[in-house]
Design an enzyme around this catalytic site. Structure first.
Site, PDB file in Angstrom:
ATOM      1  N   HIS A 367       0.802  -1.232   0.000  1.00 23.83           N
ATOM      2  CA  HIS A 367       0.000   0.000   0.000  1.00 23.83           C
ATOM      3  C   HIS A 367       0.833   1.279   0.000  1.00 23.83           C
ATOM      4  CE1 HIS A 367      -3.950  -1.942   0.894  1.00 23.83           C
ATOM      5  NE2 HIS A 367      -3.177  -2.847   1.478  1.00 23.83           N
ATOM      6  N   LYS A 558      -8.750  13.638   5.088  1.00 22.81           N
ATOM      7  CA  LYS A 558      -7.864  12.468   5.020  1.00 22.81           C
ATOM      8  C   LYS A 558      -6.823  12.650   6.099  1.00 22.81           C
ATOM      9  CE  LYS A 558      -6.869  13.719   0.649  1.00 22.81           C
ATOM     10  NZ  LYS A 558      -6.871  12.591  -0.246  1.00 22.81           N
ATOM     11  N   ARG A 559      -5.976  11.617   6.333  1.00 20.46           N
ATOM     12  CA  ARG A 559      -4.868  11.795   7.267  1.00 20.46           C
ATOM     13  C   ARG A 559      -4.024  13.005   6.867  1.00 20.46           C
ATOM     14  NH1 ARG A 559      -3.779   7.702  11.098  1.00 20.46           N
ATOM     15  NH2 ARG A 559      -2.068   9.079  11.685  1.00 20.46           N
ATOM     16  N   LYS A 564       0.437  14.405   1.136  1.00 19.25           N
ATOM     17  CA  LYS A 564      -0.930  14.664   0.678  1.00 19.25           C
ATOM     18  C   LYS A 564      -1.170  16.150   0.420  1.00 19.25           C
ATOM     19  CE  LYS A 564      -2.793  10.656   3.246  1.00 19.25           C
ATOM     20  NZ  LYS A 564      -3.483   9.805   2.252  1.00 19.25           N
ATOM     21  N   THR A 666      -8.813   6.382  -1.731  1.00 15.94           N
ATOM     22  CA  THR A 666     -10.165   5.824  -1.854  1.00 15.94           C
ATOM     23  C   THR A 666     -11.192   6.909  -1.532  1.00 15.94           C
ATOM     24  OG1 THR A 666      -9.831   4.953   0.387  1.00 15.94           O
ATOM     25  CG2 THR A 666      -9.683   3.383  -1.427  1.00 15.94           C
ATOM     26  N   LYS A 670     -14.981   8.040  -3.225  1.00  8.66           N
ATOM     27  CA  LYS A 670     -16.213   8.320  -2.486  1.00  8.66           C
ATOM     28  C   LYS A 670     -16.786   9.685  -2.866  1.00  8.66           C
ATOM     29  CE  LYS A 670     -14.122   5.527   1.071  1.00  8.66           C
ATOM     30  NZ  LYS A 670     -13.174   5.561   2.200  1.00  8.66           N
TER      31      LYS A 670
HETATM   32  C1  26Q Z   1       3.729   0.412  10.174  1.00  3.70           C
HETATM   33  C2  26Q Z   1       4.640   0.026  11.143  1.00  3.70           C
HETATM   34  C3  26Q Z   1       4.393   0.251  12.480  1.00  3.70           C
HETATM   35  C4  26Q Z   1       3.206   0.871  12.846  1.00  3.70           C
HETATM   36  C5  26Q Z   1       2.304   1.251  11.874  1.00  3.70           C
HETATM   37  C6  26Q Z   1       2.562   1.037  10.549  1.00  3.70           C
HETATM   38  C7  26Q Z   1       1.580   1.457   9.508  1.00  3.70           C
HETATM   39  C8  26Q Z   1       0.224   1.554   9.802  1.00  3.70           C
HETATM   40  C9  26Q Z   1      -0.693   1.946   8.847  1.00  3.70           C
HETATM   41  C10 26Q Z   1       1.961   1.773   8.199  1.00  3.70           C
HETATM   42  C11 26Q Z   1       1.038   2.173   7.251  1.00  3.70           C
HETATM   43  C12 26Q Z   1      -0.307   2.262   7.566  1.00  3.70           C
HETATM   44  C13 26Q Z   1      -1.355   2.684   6.630  1.00  3.70           C
HETATM   45  C14 26Q Z   1      -1.196   2.849   5.333  1.00  3.70           C
HETATM   46  C15 26Q Z   1      -2.307   3.277   4.468  1.00  3.70           C
HETATM   47  O1  26Q Z   1      -3.403   3.568   4.927  1.00  3.70           O
HETATM   48  N1  26Q Z   1      -2.091   3.347   3.146  1.00  3.70           N
HETATM   49  C16 26Q Z   1      -3.135   3.764   2.220  1.00  3.70           C
HETATM   50  O2  26Q Z   1      -3.788   2.597   1.745  1.00  3.70           O
HETATM   51  C17 26Q Z   1      -4.903   2.923   0.947  1.00  3.70           C
HETATM   52  C18 26Q Z   1      -5.604   1.633   0.575  1.00  3.70           C
HETATM   53  O3  26Q Z   1      -4.868   0.943  -0.375  1.00  3.70           O
HETATM   54  C19 26Q Z   1      -4.503   3.718  -0.275  1.00  3.70           C
HETATM   55  O4  26Q Z   1      -5.664   4.121  -0.961  1.00  3.70           O
HETATM   56  C20 26Q Z   1      -3.701   4.945   0.135  1.00  3.70           C
HETATM   57  O5  26Q Z   1      -3.202   5.608  -1.022  1.00  3.70           O
HETATM   58  C21 26Q Z   1      -2.566   4.539   1.052  1.00  3.70           C
HETATM   59  O6  26Q Z   1      -1.876   5.690   1.529  1.00  3.70           O
END
Ligand code: 26Q
Length: 816
Positions: A367, A558-559, A564, A666, A670
């Protein structure tokens, strides 16, 4: 209640065309009544919320049992297991009522008014066990699994505290624990019989040639099930969430000696595993706990799958044939190591057979392209927490590298780049490498992302195994993101093209040919206005700010992340503000710029951006010279339920990440599905959306991904752009000199210096084009009928972006 409950229900059923006795609906009515009567505070709307949830849950339990029976047979085919550290489910009640066809007319007649019904639904807390896109995608996928009738399980952790709740104090983000379970959770079902031991630490010994792991401690994983209903079907899916408990109860002897806390210390230590969801930027502190969480999820889930597989009288060696195990990013990437351990050490299989089963079962989705976001774990930590798994990973690596050396001889540099162990500095295990080597398929989440994935971060693996990599573009569930969130637009669509789109979203395509009809445009604008008015009411009640539903609602939710580029949006707002002040009598298009999003707690710049938005908002919103034609609002505590309010009310969707950085997005889907126009970069799924609707129906701007890469390679100098653009210089000067932060004039110097000196995400390079494109947006908004036509063409093109299509592709190309 004045009239009897039963007669109200019967009346309601007649109203929606359901009659007859002793049926599903009668049972619902009775269950609801009993649940309500059991609560002492019967009249309160919270009691009603709980009672309604319990009644739905009891009906869903029947569907759950029926689905499990259907899936146990050999004819049902392969089961999908979606392993994810995150599931951002949001609220469940409204979705359950829709799935059970017990929708508003019915509930409305149980309540005295629409407002009461809304209050009953709004009482429910969001299940926010996810950070953002990745977690919400998992939730949309569960909805599609159920609706498509696929034998499936989601596996996750039952976090005590989900994503933190965001409060704003003096313009700054404060994180508060999200104690979502405080009032109980009517939806979860404790599966007392489903408990598995999960080991940690200890040593590895040899017993007659076989390796045996003797963990130093065991935790017990207890299953809690959450039933996910399908729509238009009685099929359901299951989200199984694990809860950690100590293997031993409290120490009574110690308790007797008066050492009360100490007698239960091990219980608390075990439950820590379930305390919190990690935010996505987590620093090294607490990393060991994260690794424990990941292993806990993986081990319990695999033991559960194997137990089910064997209970159905299937043989161990057919595990991969009957079970697809999917990794949502690398967070569950210990799966191959644990599955190998179980097959080798517990079931006595040989390496080759175990490896074939593992590879057959596992697939993995990436991702993110940011190299710094790829998970690695220190070998030392691995050794102390998971010694047997480290051995297995070394063996996987040894075999993998020897195969690779055979194909690429005399290329040590290549070998060190692909190794599962990063040997530069402190030795670390590369989780993405492990996931790739052990998977049958690896996919990205949009066409661009999948292409860049094999050209950049995974280029070496793609050179070895080109056939292993593919794209599956993300999608969103139309049940939540159109039907539930936007009933007004949904009804309008029904009136135009019938309701077939509700089960087959591609039927929205029929709207394209009607987009030019003036009455339809008028009806679309009226629907949008109604949603905007509702949001304006919410903004007034939350923030005390009045916004004009006739103004353009321009939303970026969004975050908060530098890539972004919420900051680029702020630069546009400041530029517009300055231009309006300089020429207040010009014909400015009224705009309301809406922000929402959480910053990871340790992400300093993201938090500063939130503060800047508030500082700018304060100045802009109180400047009488603007006559209310520009407003800025930041809605706190963004999450699924807030998204359901904002997205249907948006005119303009901001999808402005630096090209090549947003894997898919995503939210972009929406918004378009709800008839917002997109201003966006040529990035992630924006590209495929533009291609589906026709590029002329999106406001595309900015450098392309390859231009970004090229400029970076050629020593990009952001100052050149600032020197050439007086407006941009004026904006940066105002922010840098404290025009929006008079109490602390240097507050934003860090941000502006960053833009001038490094500008990692190239805001300076894209600013001029962004401004020019925003001017085109204004011009179109002044022609409402043209705007509505374009918005309708957007809606018409979104059929392909249903998560049903996405899951169909996973089934065909990955899970078979
Ligand atoms: C990693 C290591 C330790 C703690 C947390 C994490 C961690 C947690 C969450 C790393 C990444 C995330 C989240 C990533 C994320 O939300 N990515 C998004 O995924 C969506 C679904 O595919 C995409 O539409 C977005 O573009 C993408 O940013």
């Amino acid at each position: 209640m004045s009239i009897s409950f039963k007669s109200k229900v019967v009346g309601a059923l007649h109203k929606v065309g359901i009659t007859g006795h002793n049926r599903f609906e009668d049972r619902f009515a009775e269950t609801y009544q009993r649940a309500l009567a059991q609560r002492t505070d019967q009249g309160s709307s919270i009691a009603r919320t709980h009672a309604l949830a319990e009644a739905c849950q009891s009906l869903l339990a029947d569907r759950w049992a029926q689905t499990q029976n259907q899936d146990a047979g050999r004819s049902a085919g392969r089961r999908i297991h979606y392993l994810s550290m995150e599931f951002l489910m949001g609220r469940a009640l409204s979705n359950a009522l829709a799935a059970l066809s017990l929708r508003p007319e019915f509930v409305a007649s149980l309540s005295s008014s629409d407002a009461e019904l809304t209050a009953v639904l709004e009482n429910e807390v969001d299940a926010a066990l996810g950070n953002g896109g990745l977690g919400r995608l998992a939730a949309c996928f569960l909805d599609s699994f159920a609706t498509l009738g696929l034998p499936s399980f989601g596996y996750g952790l039952r976090y005590e505290f989900g994503m933190f709740a965001q409060r704003i104090q003096d313009g700054r983000q404060i994180e508060v624990p999200d104690a979502w379970l405080t009032n109980g959770n009517a939806w979860e079902y404790r599966r007392s019989e489903l408990r598995f031991p999960v080991g940690f630490g200890g040593t590895v010994t040899s017993e007659g040639g076989a390796r045996r792991w003797n963990p130093a401690e065991h935790l017990i994983a207890q299953a809690f099930d959450f039933v996910v209903p399908g729509h238009g079907t009685e099929r359901v899916s299951t989200l199984r969430q694990w809860q950690a408990h100590a293997a031993q109860p409290i120490d009574l002897a110690r308790f007797g000696r008066g050492e009360h806390a100490a007698s239960a210390a091990h219980c608390q230590a075990a439950e820590v595993v379930n305390w919190v969801l990690y935010p996505d930027d987590s620093t090294s502190a607490g990393r060991e706990l994260r690794l424990k969480q990941e292993f806990f999820l993986v081990s319990a889930s695999l033991q559960d799958m194997l137990a089910r597989h064997l209970a159905e009288n299937k043989e161990t060696h057919t595990f991969g044939k009957w079970n697809a195990v999917h990794l949502n990013d690398t967070h569950p990437a210990l799966t191959p190591a644990e599955l190998m351990r179980l097959l080798l050490d517990e079931y006595g299989l040989g390496w080759d057979e175990a490896w074939a089963i593992t590879r057959e079962a596992i697939s993995y989705t990436n991702h993110t392209l940011m190299p710094e976001a790829l998970e690695t774990w220190s070998v030392q930590m691995f050794q102390s927490l998971l010694p047997r798994h480290l051995e297995i990973i070394y063996e996987i690596n040894r075999r993998f590298l020897s195969e690779a050396r055979g194909r690429f001889p005399d290329n040590d540099e290549f070998i060190s780049r692909i190794s599962l162990i990063d040997e530069a500095g402190e030795r670390r295990v590369r989780m993405a490498a492990l996931a790739i080597v052990a998977s049958s398929k690896v996919n990205g989440v949009s066409a661009l992302h999948s292409k860049l994935m094999v050209q950049t971060i995974f280029a070496e693996y793609a050179a070895l195994w080109p056939e292993r990599f593919l794209n599956v573009t993300n999608g969103v569930t139309p049940r939540r993101w159109l039907i539930q969130a936007n009933p007004i637009l949904s009804t309008l669509i029904d009136e135009q093209i019938g309701d077939g789109w509700r089960t087959d979203l591609t039927k929205l395509g029929a709207l394209a040919g009607m987009a030019a009809q003036p009455p339809l445009c008028q009806a679309f604008l009226a629907a949008k206005l109604a949603n905007k008015t509702r949001l304006a009411g919410y903004v007034r009640s939350e923030l005390g700010i009045s916004i004009d539903p006739a103004s353009m609602f321009d939303a970026q939710v969004k975050r908060i992340h530098e890539y972004k580029r919420q900051l680029l949006n702020v630069l546009h707002v400041v530029a517009r503000y300055q231009a309006m002040v300089a020429d207040p009598n010009a014909d400015w298009t009224p705009r309301t710029v809406i922000f929402a999003g959480k910053a990871a707690s340790a992400y300093h710049n993201a938090k500063l951006i939130i503060q800047l938005i508030h500082d700018v908002a304060r100045v802009v919103n109180s400047d009488a010279r603007l006559g209310g034609r520009l407003k800025v609002v930041f809605l706190p505590n963004y999450g699924v339920s807030l998204a359901e309010k904002i997205i249907p009310a948006a005119d303009l969707s901001e999808q402005i990440s630096t090209a090549g950085t947003e894997a898919s997005g995503t939210g972009n889907m929406k918004f378009a599905l709800n008839g917002a126009l997109t201003i966006g970069t040529w990035d992630g799924a924006n590209i495929e959306m533009a291609e589906a609707m026709g590029k002329e129906n999106m406001f595309v701007f900015g450098r392309l991904a390859d231009q970004v890469a090229e400029m970076k390679a050629l020593a990009y100098d952001p100052r050149l752009y600032v020197e050439q653009n007086r407006q941009l210089k004026g904006v940066l000067d105002a922010i840098a000199t404290g025009e929006f932060s008079p109490g602390e004039t240097s507050r934003y110097r860090g941000l502006t210096d960053n833009l001038l000196n490094s500008d990692t995400y190239m805001l300076m390079a894209d600013f001029a084009d962004y401004m020019a494109t925003q001017a085109r947006v204004d011009a179109l908004f002044n022609q409402p009928e043209q705007w509505a036509q374009m918005a309708l063409r957007n809606v018409a093109a979104m059929g392909w972006f249903s998560s049903d299509r996405t899951i169909g592709e996973y089934v065909d190309k990955i899970w078979h």
